[in-house]
Design a protein around this motif. Structure first.
Motif, PDB file in Angstrom:
ATOM      1  N   GLY A  51      11.669   8.012  -1.565  1.00 28.59           N
ATOM      2  CA  GLY A  51      12.956   8.805  -1.538  1.00 28.59           C
ATOM      3  C   GLY A  51      13.021  10.391  -1.396  1.00 28.59           C
ATOM      4  N   ARG A  52      12.210  10.795  -2.013  1.00 23.22           N
ATOM      5  CA  ARG A  52      11.749  12.228  -2.353  1.00 23.22           C
ATOM      6  C   ARG A  52      10.858  12.719  -1.347  1.00 23.22           C
ATOM      7  NH1 ARG A  52      11.376  10.603  -7.677  1.00 23.22           N
ATOM      8  NH2 ARG A  52       8.948  10.529  -7.708  1.00 23.22           N
ATOM      9  N   GLY A  53      10.390  11.965  -0.335  1.00 27.12           N
ATOM     10  CA  GLY A  53       9.851  12.388   0.612  1.00 27.12           C
ATOM     11  C   GLY A  53       8.452  12.921   0.102  1.00 27.12           C
ATOM     12  N   GLU A  54       7.656  12.123  -0.714  1.00 32.53           N
ATOM     13  CA  GLU A  54       6.340  12.271  -1.123  1.00 32.53           C
ATOM     14  C   GLU A  54       5.352  11.381  -0.336  1.00 32.53           C
ATOM     15  OE1 GLU A  54       6.736  11.957  -5.330  1.00 32.53           O
ATOM     16  OE2 GLU A  54       8.074  13.581  -5.673  1.00 32.53           O
ATOM     17  N   GLY A  55       5.610  10.404   0.354  1.00 34.73           N
ATOM     18  CA  GLY A  55       4.706   9.619   0.897  1.00 34.73           C
ATOM     19  C   GLY A  55       5.336   8.464   1.487  1.00 34.73           C
ATOM     20  N   ASP A  89       0.874  -1.267  -0.203  1.00 32.05           N
ATOM     21  CA  ASP A  89      -0.018   0.094   0.073  1.00 32.05           C
ATOM     22  C   ASP A  89       0.937   0.992  -0.047  1.00 32.05           C
ATOM     23  OD1 ASP A  89      -2.520   1.293   0.048  1.00 32.05           O
ATOM     24  OD2 ASP A  89      -2.189   1.791   1.982  1.00 32.05           O
ATOM     25  N   VAL A  90       0.444   2.321  -0.554  1.00 27.20           N
ATOM     26  CA  VAL A  90       0.926   3.709  -0.612  1.00 27.20           C
ATOM     27  C   VAL A  90       0.008   4.593  -0.466  1.00 27.20           C
ATOM     28  CG1 VAL A  90       2.129   5.203  -2.297  1.00 27.20           C
ATOM     29  CG2 VAL A  90       2.586   2.760  -2.630  1.00 27.20           C
ATOM     30  N   HIS A  91       0.609   5.780   0.502  1.00 33.51           N
ATOM     31  CA  HIS A  91      -0.254   6.886   0.516  1.00 33.51           C
ATOM     32  C   HIS A  91       0.737   8.355   0.606  1.00 33.51           C
ATOM     33  CE1 HIS A  91      -4.289   5.691   1.527  1.00 33.51           C
ATOM     34  NE2 HIS A  91      -3.797   4.474   2.179  1.00 33.51           N
ATOM     35  N   ARG A  92       0.226   9.242  -0.378  1.00 32.02           N
ATOM     36  CA  ARG A  92       1.063  10.367  -0.282  1.00 32.02           C
ATOM     37  C   ARG A  92       0.877  11.498   1.040  1.00 32.02           C
ATOM     38  NH1 ARG A  92       0.053  12.630  -5.130  1.00 32.02           N
ATOM     39  NH2 ARG A  92      -0.950  11.091  -5.856  1.00 32.02           N
ATOM     40  N   PHE A  93       1.818  12.274   1.133  1.00 31.37           N
ATOM     41  CA  PHE A  93       1.600  13.192   2.387  1.00 31.37           C
ATOM     42  C   PHE A  93       0.722  14.181   1.906  1.00 31.37           C
ATOM     43  CE2 PHE A  93       6.285  11.690   3.612  1.00 31.37           C
ATOM     44  CZ  PHE A  93       5.798  11.158   4.889  1.00 31.37           C
ATOM     45  N   THR A  94       0.339  14.632   2.977  1.00 30.11           N
ATOM     46  CA  THR A  94      -0.712  15.939   2.763  1.00 30.11           C
ATOM     47  C   THR A  94      -0.365  16.605   4.194  1.00 30.11           C
ATOM     48  OG1 THR A  94      -2.890  16.540   2.476  1.00 30.11           O
ATOM     49  CG2 THR A  94      -2.563  15.101   3.934  1.00 30.11           C
ATOM     50  N   GLU A  95      -1.076  17.698   4.334  1.00 30.11           N
ATOM     51  CA  GLU A  95      -1.162  18.693   5.411  1.00 30.11           C
ATOM     52  C   GLU A  95      -1.466  17.909   6.685  1.00 30.11           C
ATOM     53  OE1 GLU A  95      -3.354  22.208   5.065  1.00 30.11           O
ATOM     54  OE2 GLU A  95      -2.074  23.058   3.278  1.00 30.11           O
TER      55      GLU A  95
END
Length: 391
Positions: free
Chosen positions: A374-378, A241-247
């Motif tokens: 790695g880019r800190g996107e999720g 599973d994957v989830h992106r970052f948000t506020e």
């Protein structure tokens, strides 16, 4: 003429003992047996029997937290408080049943530490109550018996007609309630003895050797071997599973809120660890995926605690008569740091699944700053689950 409806029969599970002979840190009925407490195996045997109309457990309230863990996900009445002796505990349980608006016609009394009772034995004990007030599961004595005297053989005892009593022990409810009330204060060894004291006939029902009581560590090992032989279908499932970052100011990982300078975007609580593990269990069952059971289009699951999803998958395993042998989750991210929370995460997963903590692994890794994690996107997670189902 149509067949009459079967008489109501409640199983009274006696789980109030301290298990001092076992020598464990907690009563033996709460010890782990292939992924779930001994008590849970016992309860499943009766809850899944078509002729048992209800189950009532008698416990020592000092171990209420362990009891709640063992019965998580089950619909049971509030447990009854046990007494100073097993006989007292059974009487307390019977009195609680007598106080019901509709007391049962029959009751099966069973030791919580006998987790391997089979459906045929339960049914045979119930059947016997059509003809006699009581019935007890038992095994004929096969070994030669010796009476000892100061460490030496004093005499050989004739084993003809001798049986080793087990449980369940079944009775017509009104009869055994009256017998226990009359026997209050006496020291009798089992419920059949209580019935005998009252002059009630008790039939012997041939049972299996595997229906033994877990009393020592060797018994626990033996029970595990029996279950391993019965649960011959070993299955493994994987999940991702994957989830992106948000506020936000925290992320939910493996059931824990971990402080962070961002949150995770998702229809539920976006717990990638529990989502991946839920899919792993569903995959092992060949039961679809998390989206088919909890569609993201359904508003009921907006912001939902993902522990509900994982518990659902665990319940499906139990409904198939299986056990969860192992769960392994890997969290993939640069931040936040998972290491300080790994032990608590494993404990939380074990609690949700109702298994021992040593059957759960939580790990973390990075992608060396490559890709979206790695880019800190999720955050991503992958999981593997191993289950055992009846062969």
């Amino acid at each position: 003429m149509p067949a009459s409806a079967p008489l109501p029969c409640i199983a009274l599970i006696v789980a109030g003992g301290s298990g001092q002979r076992f020598g464990a840190e907690r009563p033996k009925q709460y010890l782990d047996l292939l992924g779930k407490p001994i008590l849970r195996h016992t309860l499943d045997a009766f809850l899944n029997h078509p002729r048992i109309t209800g189950v009532q457990v008698v416990i020592d309230p000092a171990w209420r937290a362990q009891y709640d863990r063992a019965v998580a996900g089950l619909t049971l009445p509030e447990p009854v408080t046990g007494g100073a002796t097993r006989q007292d505990s059974v009487r307390n349980g019977l009195e609680a049943l007598a106080a019901l608006a509709a007391p049962p016609a029959r009751v099966l009394i069973h030791d919580a530490a006998r987790p391997l009772t089979d459906a045929a034995t339960i049914g045979a004990v119930i059947d016997a109550l059509d003809e006699t007030p009581g019935a007890v599961a038992a095994v004929p004595v096969a070994d030669t018996l010796k009476r000892g005297a100061q460490g030496l053989v004093g005499a050989t005892v004739d084993r003809d007609g001798l049986w080793r009593a087990q449980t369940p022990q079944g009775f017509r409810f009104a009869d055994i309630l009256g017998a226990h009330r009359a026997a209050a204060g006496l020291a009798l060894t089992d419920d059949a003895a209580v019935a005998e004291q009252a002059g009630l006939p008790v039939r012997l029902i041939p049972a299996k050797e595997d229906n033994f009581k877990v009393t020592t560590p060797d018994d626990l090992t033996r029970a595990a071997r029996v279950l391993m032989a019965e649960l011959g279908d070993i299955r493994t499932g994987t999940g991702f599973d994957v989830h992106r970052f948000t506020e936000g100011d925290f992320v939910t990982l493996c059931g824990l809120r971990v402080p962070h300078d961002q949150g995770l975007d998702g229809h539920s609580d976006a717990d990638v660890g529990l989502h991946a593990l839920t899919d792993a269990l569903l995959g092992a069952l060949a039961a679809g995926d998390i989206g088919s059971h909890f569609p993201p289009s359904d508003p009921r699951w907006r912001g939902a605690d993902s522990a509900r999803f994982l518990r659902h998958a665990a319940d499906l395993v139990a409904e198939r008569g299986g056990i969860i042998a192992h769960a392994d989750v890997t969290i993939i991210c640069e931040r936040p740091k998972v290491g300080p929370h790994r032990a608590a995460m494993a404990a939380r997963i074990a609690d949700i699944l109702g298994i021992a903590e040593n059957r759960v692994s939580v790990k973390a890794t990075t992608t060396e700053r490559l890709g979206f994690t790695g880019r800190g996107e999720g955050i991503a997670a992958q999981a593997v689950a191993t289950i055992r189902l009846p062969g």
